[in-house]
Design a protein around this motif. Structure first.
Motif, PDB file in Angstrom:
ATOM      1  N   TYR A  26       0.846  -1.020   0.007  1.00  0.00           N
ATOM      2  CA  TYR A  26      -0.372   0.066  -0.130  1.00  0.00           C
ATOM      3  C   TYR A  26       0.650   1.855   0.206  1.00  0.00           C
ATOM      4  O   TYR A  26       0.338   2.446  -0.553  1.00  0.00           O
ATOM      5  CB  TYR A  26      -0.995  -0.265   1.009  1.00  0.00           C
ATOM      6  N   VAL A 199      -6.785   0.013   8.021  1.00  0.00           N
ATOM      7  CA  VAL A 199      -6.374  -0.957   8.068  1.00  0.00           C
ATOM      8  C   VAL A 199      -5.481  -1.450   6.562  1.00  0.00           C
ATOM      9  O   VAL A 199      -4.723  -2.261   7.365  1.00  0.00           O
ATOM     10  CB  VAL A 199      -7.538  -1.865   7.747  1.00  0.00           C
ATOM     11  N   PHE A 210      -6.621  -9.187   8.608  1.00  0.00           N
ATOM     12  CA  PHE A 210      -7.576  -8.754   8.187  1.00  0.00           C
ATOM     13  C   PHE A 210      -8.272  -8.411   6.746  1.00  0.00           C
ATOM     14  O   PHE A 210      -8.188  -7.744   5.911  1.00  0.00           O
ATOM     15  CB  PHE A 210      -6.267  -7.670   7.869  1.00  0.00           C
ATOM     16  N   LEU A 211      -8.775  -9.750   6.839  1.00  0.00           N
ATOM     17  CA  LEU A 211      -9.716  -9.745   5.991  1.00  0.00           C
ATOM     18  C   LEU A 211     -10.981  -8.764   6.396  1.00  0.00           C
ATOM     19  O   LEU A 211     -11.202  -8.801   7.368  1.00  0.00           O
ATOM     20  CB  LEU A 211     -10.489 -11.309   5.705  1.00  0.00           C
ATOM     21  N   PHE A 212     -11.990  -8.455   5.375  1.00  0.00           N
ATOM     22  CA  PHE A 212     -12.939  -8.329   5.292  1.00  0.00           C
ATOM     23  C   PHE A 212     -13.688  -8.500   6.605  1.00  0.00           C
ATOM     24  O   PHE A 212     -14.066  -7.309   7.274  1.00  0.00           O
ATOM     25  CB  PHE A 212     -13.718  -7.317   4.448  1.00  0.00           C
ATOM     26  N   ASN A 257     -10.216   2.782   5.434  1.00  0.00           N
ATOM     27  CA  ASN A 257      -9.319   2.178   4.449  1.00  0.00           C
ATOM     28  C   ASN A 257      -8.002   2.989   4.639  1.00  0.00           C
ATOM     29  O   ASN A 257      -6.749   2.183   5.221  1.00  0.00           O
ATOM     30  CB  ASN A 257      -8.977   2.504   2.917  1.00  0.00           C
TER      31      ASN A 257
ATOM     32  N   VAL B 256     -20.776   1.931   0.226  1.00  0.00           N
ATOM     33  CA  VAL B 256     -20.077   3.202  -0.676  1.00  0.00           C
ATOM     34  C   VAL B 256     -20.379   4.494  -0.590  1.00  0.00           C
ATOM     35  O   VAL B 256     -21.410   4.769  -0.859  1.00  0.00           O
ATOM     36  CB  VAL B 256     -19.243   2.277  -1.299  1.00  0.00           C
ATOM     37  N   ASP B 301     -13.494  -2.828 -10.837  1.00  0.00           N
ATOM     38  CA  ASP B 301     -14.209  -2.018  -9.879  1.00  0.00           C
ATOM     39  C   ASP B 301     -13.982  -1.144  -9.159  1.00  0.00           C
ATOM     40  O   ASP B 301     -13.198   0.079 -10.050  1.00  0.00           O
ATOM     41  CB  ASP B 301     -13.153  -3.121  -9.495  1.00  0.00           C
ATOM     42  N   THR B 302     -15.360  -0.680  -8.473  1.00  0.00           N
ATOM     43  CA  THR B 302     -15.464   0.565  -8.714  1.00  0.00           C
ATOM     44  C   THR B 302     -13.794   1.158  -7.639  1.00  0.00           C
ATOM     45  O   THR B 302     -13.546   2.588  -8.624  1.00  0.00           O
ATOM     46  CB  THR B 302     -16.197   0.798  -7.601  1.00  0.00           C
ATOM     47  N   LYS B 303     -13.882   0.452  -6.967  1.00  0.00           N
ATOM     48  CA  LYS B 303     -11.909   0.991  -6.353  1.00  0.00           C
ATOM     49  C   LYS B 303     -10.766   1.202  -7.458  1.00  0.00           C
ATOM     50  O   LYS B 303     -10.115   2.299  -6.802  1.00  0.00           O
ATOM     51  CB  LYS B 303     -11.344   0.299  -5.410  1.00  0.00           C
TER      52      LYS B 303
ATOM     53  N   PHE C 212      -9.710  -6.224   4.253  1.00  0.00           N
ATOM     54  CA  PHE C 212     -10.354  -5.150   4.320  1.00  0.00           C
ATOM     55  C   PHE C 212     -10.412  -4.059   3.303  1.00  0.00           C
ATOM     56  O   PHE C 212     -11.604  -3.709   2.216  1.00  0.00           O
ATOM     57  CB  PHE C 212     -10.145  -4.030   5.478  1.00  0.00           C
ATOM     58  N   VAL C 213      -8.321  -3.702   2.525  1.00  0.00           N
ATOM     59  CA  VAL C 213      -8.793  -2.162   2.510  1.00  0.00           C
ATOM     60  C   VAL C 213      -9.088  -3.231   0.842  1.00  0.00           C
ATOM     61  O   VAL C 213      -8.851  -1.644  -0.084  1.00  0.00           O
ATOM     62  CB  VAL C 213      -6.939  -2.078   1.818  1.00  0.00           C
ATOM     63  N   GLU C 214      -8.853  -4.416   0.323  1.00  0.00           N
ATOM     64  CA  GLU C 214      -9.557  -4.466  -1.032  1.00  0.00           C
ATOM     65  C   GLU C 214     -10.901  -4.257  -1.439  1.00  0.00           C
ATOM     66  O   GLU C 214     -11.313  -4.415  -2.768  1.00  0.00           O
ATOM     67  CB  GLU C 214      -8.510  -5.660  -1.374  1.00  0.00           C
ATOM     68  N   CYS C 215     -11.743  -4.858  -0.506  1.00  0.00           N
ATOM     69  CA  CYS C 215     -13.185  -4.493  -0.995  1.00  0.00           C
ATOM     70  C   CYS C 215     -13.874  -3.262   0.084  1.00  0.00           C
ATOM     71  O   CYS C 215     -15.044  -3.137  -0.355  1.00  0.00           O
ATOM     72  CB  CYS C 215     -13.864  -5.805   0.126  1.00  0.00           C
ATOM     73  N   ASN C 216     -13.634  -3.155   0.680  1.00  0.00           N
ATOM     74  CA  ASN C 216     -13.861  -1.737   1.574  1.00  0.00           C
ATOM     75  C   ASN C 216     -14.082  -0.777   0.120  1.00  0.00           C
ATOM     76  O   ASN C 216     -13.302  -0.919  -0.447  1.00  0.00           O
ATOM     77  CB  ASN C 216     -13.204  -1.157   2.902  1.00  0.00           C
ATOM     78  N   SER C 218     -15.656  -0.677  -2.700  1.00  0.00           N
ATOM     79  CA  SER C 218     -15.235  -1.048  -3.758  1.00  0.00           C
ATOM     80  C   SER C 218     -17.030  -1.833  -3.831  1.00  0.00           C
ATOM     81  O   SER C 218     -16.856  -2.497  -2.898  1.00  0.00           O
ATOM     82  CB  SER C 218     -14.372  -2.394  -3.373  1.00  0.00           C
ATOM     83  N   PRO C 255     -19.973  -4.215   0.020  1.00  0.00           N
ATOM     84  CA  PRO C 255     -19.005  -3.947   1.065  1.00  0.00           C
ATOM     85  C   PRO C 255     -19.695  -3.880   2.159  1.00  0.00           C
ATOM     86  O   PRO C 255     -20.080  -3.264   3.238  1.00  0.00           O
ATOM     87  CB  PRO C 255     -17.869  -2.873   0.915  1.00  0.00           C
TER      88      PRO C 255
END
Lengths: 360, 360, 360, 360
Positions: A26, A199, A210-212, A257, B256, B301-303, C212-216, C218, C255
């Protein structure tokens, strides 16, 4: 309309060539984002052992459409290759305990090194060993490295070869505390620090906690009672105060995030008022573009600083208990990592401090 | 290093003076963010009836530290005042049904108007009345207004006085569908559109259903079966196809802040293959910087698009059912509102389309 | 005040002893939650190869304070051990492709098997091979297994030894579609299905894309165009309709922790009205406690069903396009997995269907 | 299998009739959820001025399918009507400053009152006036009211007519601090308290700052330096310690729906060790089902307590600074409001404390 970052012609024609070593996490991603838009930097190398050979944009699809990003492929981290590509500055966005493997060789190859890891932040190798559980692998470099909190070490940074960017939490703690300790406004009662981080601070690695689903709808303290960042916070507080500063530091993981929110409880020396605090801040941070002083009784909000290099600071006095409350917010990946690295890059090269960093 | 947006000296010395009318909502906020960093725009007026007299940064603390933002105060929305401040372009970030009150007077005062509301998107006042529950208040202006989907109406936009920026959902539906309808690749079977939007699409207004607790951990369809955006989507699909296009459109609210994800199900005409679809996209969007074609079987992907003006498009063919799947993601506040408005501003002034919009 | 689940004395005195095989994932966790509070079930074994020997509550601290949970330790998955502990029913909450290893031996040992995996959902081993990329390892059991959508196969479930619980997505698609196909209300135009799932659907495994960071912040489609669940949805739609049903199915990751929201677009046979649809639902689900029919033009919201076994269904007719819209929400881990498993457990044992499942 | 809440026949046949006054907010919703499943409570009245006449499930669709909920309609809040419906207990889930209007009349009508608001928590009307900005409207009732922290005032609660349930934050602060103050383990150095709350703590009211977009991806301190809950925390700490306890309390808003995470920094009296702390907790909370003592160096996580009445407590000693760290997590709407109210209801009626509250 932007006027503050209008580049001079001279720099435009000869950008600084930079390498990002360890670009798959990141911090690396944020560094690439900032450097891509920096008017005087040209990214010539991005390294990742695991992704070598792959196009940069396949890992970071957000960067698609930017010609410079589209042209880059990851390469294996190799000092000779980085040197051959013309890089004069290497940013190390590697995990702690790995950065030192590259720092020495890169310095020897004549590059400046801007390290985002914890490897060169501590002056004392014994403290490193205590907090990082192994002997420091390159203690000789510790003397040379500068703990590069941009607002406090600008002169040293300008002349440094090895720049150790502060940790994310420490930046959020030191920016509000240093002016008060330097000015002698705080008493010696124990300081309490409660920090909350998004996170992304845990890095981009496979890990159940650290999974969602494990982080969403969750708030939790962690690394209690001995977070590694205590070591660098302690080093810098003691230096600023000229004495041993007693403090306790507790970190919490929160479901955002990016962003750190830090709240500090401290005691004022007798006779010192909240207006003295305001004055100390105004004096310490006058003209520093990234410290936004919100004022007395104003609470910062992480949503105002995400993706920016700003750190917002508020303060208040609890009359009932006679205690001072300091509050700061910053983006752990930007002011707490990659943004401060670019700020230091600017200082090193004599660019205005905010060059490439005035994003909203 | 940025090279694509290097401003010419000529423009730097005489920026376009702009007003943002209705600057207190989310579209207004995004517009200010983009215009602040635009090399050829100078914000001379920001209006809000409720906030008149207050500093801009008191409402949007994120903008603190930017000299231009720090200097601005909200003023009441008044055409004469806007004119007096020298604005030659007015962006209307007002609610539907309010924008028209300002559009006519601003045009009469000689300004160009870039409207983000729905007031001037429909050619037919009767359709407006059907979907917006009242007669159109300024039908004469409908003839003049251009439905300003930047990638499809650049020539008309360049010469327009009244620019009606498309809705957020319609942009996400039209960008993937128009090339296929224009090229005659789709059969006449009903098209199904499932769109998901972040909560900022609901605007910045006091409302129980959009409280954090009501939206977090919630996904829900809404405005079924007759969302207002059906009217403009239908208008543009029919124009592109040269026939009445049968489609159903369902919107969902997702937790989101920003981002729309749209999935479209359609039928291919006999003999047409997925590679013809790829070719149609490549042809339609060659050289258009903000449409990123991800390719066959790639899911956006929106992110990857939040806070940017990009719209990412992927497509796939379901062999089992013989149906085409189109997918797009965009930021509802940027490509779906303020970013496209700035893109149109660039077109009007002959600036490169991406000026001020190449943010990562 | 609860009256509906008042247990009879007979059952209280001799609970059914159950094993949960593969208890370390999210379905396992939900199953434990429900069984702990079930008045006629006693958990005698929870298995996890990785966690064998550890207390259950060390992995699921949420269960602390419940005497039955505090008393349990994970054991290695071993049929003889499970049998020795007295279990007469085994729930398999194992990954696809693993469950079959235990199903046969458990059946031979005389237990009933309630399988939450995909291993026994398909009648045709060839379809399994096509969608799961390997030959079915125990095709003989496919004939015996019941596809256990509780509302549609209650009679078969009551007499089954091997109960294959439907997938999370298929449940959300089949509950709204089956009554209409059975009643012959739909025409043969292609059906489009757009489903959105919370991240727990991806399981509890180390994986970058589900951090988390990949799904939040998103939203993204995935597994396009051929999601594995197409196979079981197709099987059941065809059976219900008595013909090959043409449909396309696209899944999206959103998310939230738990919850599926499904929107279906279909065509009505000529002469059929939306009120016929309402009537078909009323008839199909009369007296079924977990299907909540919201009515015409009502949109379900996942937040109303999380952690419950309810599936909420709404429907509407798009007059403009002449298309029917069906909407459903359920918790992917409950009605879509563990809750339906317990519902089937109730059916098998003759308990009222809602026993242990009426949680708000 | 549940055994701990098996209802006795006697109670089943004559449930306690209860009214929920002010049932349209989040505390009211949670109260209804818990009471619906409570084996000895029958909800006979739910009031809401705004929603009078509407079915309960139209406002709370989550409750659909529960016969008792389906049968209820909101009524206007009227003491005579509540009495006429047979209620013997009234829960007040009203805003602060409104509850007192109903408390007196309900007591006069012979009902017991369990108040969730702040109206009767303070013993001293002057302190109330200082923190709530107006004179206390019913000071005579303050003497009678019991500050009903269930674990500490069980005997008084049993005999009380007017039960003032503690605030959400105070519960999270008092549960970890009271045993240590009572046992005299803490020194007199200032205590620092940093609390983080989910957004439901702000209530269910139209308000821009609590919109999804304003809270998501945001962390912020608020009400600094004088949160209203300081008043009740101070009252109870002083009572427990038998002296004036100096403490500072800072609250933060975090983007989760439900949950409070509190971290406390305190000093140990000379000679006291962390094991004395462990012993004090073990002694104070032995046999109390809702205080889960996680142990030394264990950090609680809000995700383990959401929707439950548990409060999880961990503690650690920072050797470097010589400071004690206490951590607690609870659900602000359950243990911090409605759950504790039901716990008190149980105490009043002699039901086992956990009746109706053992949900996972």
């Amino acid at each position: 309309m932007i006027t503050y970052s209008a580049p001079s012609q001279k720099n435009m024609s000869s950008p600084v060539k930079v390498a990002v070593v360890g670009a798959s996490g990141y911090s690396g991603r944020e560094l690439l984002r900032l450097l891509l838009l920096h008017p005087h930097a040209e990214i010539v190398a991005v390294t990742s052992r695991a992704l070598a050979g792959k196009p940069l944009v396949s890992e970071f699809p957000r960067l698609r459409g930017f010609p410079q990003a589209e042209a880059l492929k990851f390469i294996a981290p190799d000092v000779a290759a980085i040197k051959a590509l013309g890089a004069t500055v290497a940013f190390l966005a590697l995990p702690h305990g790995v950065a030192h493997e590259f720092a020495g060789p890169l310095l020897e190859a004549g590059l400046k090194v801007i390290d985002l890891s914890a490897d060169f932040r501590l002056r004392d190798a014994k403290v490193y060993a205590e907090y990082y559980d192994h002997a420091h692998p390159a203690p000789a470099l510790l003397d040379e490295a500068v703990y590069a909190l941009s607002e406090w070490r600008a002169d040293e940074i300008k002349n440094a070869r090895l720049i150790a960017c502060p940790g994310c939490y420490p930046t959020s703690v030191l920016v509000p505390l240093l002016p008060l300790l330097k000015a002698g406004l705080l008493d010696e009662s124990p300081i309490s620090v409660s920090s909350m981080s998004g996170v992304s601070g845990a890095g981009r690695k496979e890990s159940i906690p650290f999974l969602f689903v494990e982080c969403n709808e969750s708030v939790r303290a962690y690394s209690v009672p001995k977070h590694r960042h205590v070591s660098e916070i302690g080093q810098e507080l003691d230096l600023a105060a000229g004495r041993k500063v007693r403090f306790t530091f507790v970190t919490h993981l929160i479901p955002v995030n990016q962003g750190i929110c830090t709240t500090i409880f401290a005691g004022l020396r007798e006779g010192v008022t909240i207006d003295d605090v305001s004055a100390a801040y105004a004096s310490a941070y006058a003209g520093r573009p990234f410290v936004r002083l919100l004022g007395k009784n104003q609470c910062p909000d992480t949503k105002n600083i995400t993706s920016t290099n700003f750190i917002d600071v508020g303060w208040a006095f609890d009359e009932r208990a006679g205690r001072l409350i300091l509050m700061s917010t910053e983006d752990n990946l930007v002011k707490g990592a990659s943004g401060q690295a670019v700020q230091n890059f600017n200082l090193v090269h004599g660019f205005p401090e905010e060059t490439g960093l005035m994003v909203v």
